[in-house]
Design an enzyme around this catalytic site. Structure first.
Site, short mmCIF file in Angstrom:
data_model
loop_
_atom_site.label_atom_id
_atom_site.label_comp_id
_atom_site.label_asym_id
_atom_site.label_seq_id
_atom_site.Cartn_x
_atom_site.Cartn_y
_atom_site.Cartn_z
N LYS A 1 0.86 -1.19 0.00
CA LYS A 1 0.00 0.00 0.00
C LYS A 1 0.90 1.24 0.00
O LYS A 1 1.12 1.87 1.04
CB LYS A 1 -0.90 -0.07 1.24
CG LYS A 1 -2.28 0.49 1.03
CD LYS A 1 -3.18 0.15 2.19
CE LYS A 1 -4.26 1.19 2.41
NZ LYS A 1 -5.11 1.48 1.30
C1 LIG Z 1 -6.15 -0.01 -4.06
C2 LIG Z 1 -6.94 -0.67 -3.00
N1 LIG Z 1 -7.46 -1.88 -3.24
C3 LIG Z 1 -8.19 -2.54 -2.32
C4 LIG Z 1 -8.44 -1.98 -1.07
C5 LIG Z 1 -9.20 -2.75 -0.05
O1 LIG Z 1 -8.32 -3.23 0.94
P1 LIG Z 1 -8.80 -3.47 2.43
O2 LIG Z 1 -10.01 -4.31 2.35
O3 LIG Z 1 -7.67 -4.17 3.08
O4 LIG Z 1 -9.08 -2.15 3.02
C6 LIG Z 1 -7.93 -0.72 -0.78
C7 LIG Z 1 -8.21 -0.12 0.51
O5 LIG Z 1 -7.46 0.32 1.23
C8 LIG Z 1 -7.14 -0.05 -1.76
O6 LIG Z 1 -6.61 1.13 -1.50
#
Ligand SMILES: Cc1ncc(COP(=O)(O)O)c(C=O)c1O
Length: 323
Positions: free
Chosen positions: A155
């Site tokens: 991330k």
């Molecule tokens: C690019 C992206 N994909 C998917 C997600 C979903 O991830 P999560 O369920 O861990 O929040 C997020 C959320 O933060 C994101 O930024």
């Protein structure tokens, strides 16, 4: 109301002192990574339950590893610091925890190695991130960043420029959200959400190799679909036009929660209203994250405050919209 304190480089400090110098590497070059974590206020229990806190910090440390950031904390310590931060802020509402690790040197020169690693954690009140009552999405003209360009499984702050291009294009063209494709044209994910399609009674979601962030909500839904609905989820490549013929589609993420999609590129999904499985999953998800289901509360919800003894613990489903 903004929180009183935040955690920065080893100490809790007044929020207004949480500033970074203008030449900070992470600010100039996007060399940082972060997490978005929700804590849900449960009125009956007078408690905040933080959803899958451990798993978020496990992913955080994996992102750090990819970015060559090393923090002097274990997952357990990061969990404890976060809970302490919410308690210090005396928050009694839905909150959003945002840990961020970044290259903190004040230098010109783009690289990852031989730089100082900094850590900030904030906790702020939060509401809904996107509409959860039926989205109209477009397939973005912006492609999802590739693992060999900016790895989506981490991330990474800088990677969110890719999401921002897609989201603004979608909104400025009158849509609610973007669905991005990979470089070879398969469905990847939303701008900040994973995607699920319901097809012939099965859930289908892009595989981990489709340049997605491996979402914690994605993992939660795969487990809930199996345990509560007896449906397996296929993780595979998905063609663009499968979006147009799916029976139901939903986006999911910590921010988005469960956001059903009712149209893609002007084509109605199913009958063009929120499908029954998406609705049921959404309701179940809200009950789970708010700690209303004992089995999942024990598995996934971390309480912030000492438990208040109660005569009877209310059970059963409560509609989220009534909260
Ligand atoms: C690019 C992206 N994909 C998917 C997600 C979903 O991830 P999560 O369920 O861990 O929040 C997020 C959320 O933060 C994101 O930024």
């Amino acid at each position: 109301m903004n929180a009183k304190e935040l955690f920065m480089n080893g100490e809790f400090i007044p929020a207004e002192q949480g500033v970074i110098p203008v030449r900070t590497h992470g600010f100039s070059y996007g060399t940082g990574c972060f997490e978005g974590i929700r804590g849900y206020w449960n009125k009956e229990d007078q408690q905040i339950y933080v959803f899958r806190l451990r798993e978020h910090f496990e992913r955080f440390l994996r992102s750090c590893r990819i970015l060559q950031i090393s923090l002097p904390y274990t997952v357990e310590q990061l969990v404890e610091i976060s809970l302490e931060l919410i308690r210090r802020n005396d928050q009694r509402e839905d909150v959003y925890l945002r840990p961020m690790a970044y290259k903190g040197d004040q230098i010109v020169g783009v690289r990852l190695h031989n730089l100082e690693d900094h850590l900030i954690i904030t906790s702020e009140p939060v509401g809904n991130y996107i509409d959860i009552n039926g989205l109209h999405c477009c397939v973005s003209t912006w492609r999802r960043v590739d693992d060999n360009a900016i790895p989506a499984r981490a991330k990474i702050t800088g990677a969110y420029v890719n999401s921002a291009f897609a989201k603004s294009e979608a909104m400025q063209n009158g849509f609610d959200e973007a669905i991005m494709l990979t470089h070879d044209g398969h469905v990847s994910e939303g701008s900040a959400e994973n995607i699920f399609l319901l097809m012939n009674g099965e859930f289908v979601t892009p595989a981990p190799t489709e340049n997605i962030l491996l979402g914690i909500t994605r993992d939660t839904l795969i487990e809930l679909a199996r345990r509560e609905f007896g449906r397996i989820t296929r993780e595979r490549q998905i063609d663009r036009t499968e979006l147009y013929v799916a029976d139901e589609i939903l986006l999911c993420g910590t921010g988005a929660q469960i956001a059903p999609v009712i149209k893609v590129d002007h084509r109605p999904i199913g009958d063009g209203s929120v499908g029954p499985i998406s609705k049921a999953l959404q309701q179940l998800y809200f009950d789970v994250v708010r700690g209303r289901i004992p089995e999942y509360r024990a598995q996934w919800c971390t309480p912030v405050y000492p438990a208040v003894p109660q005569a009877v613990h209310p059970t059963g489903s409560t509609s989220e919209v009534l909260d």
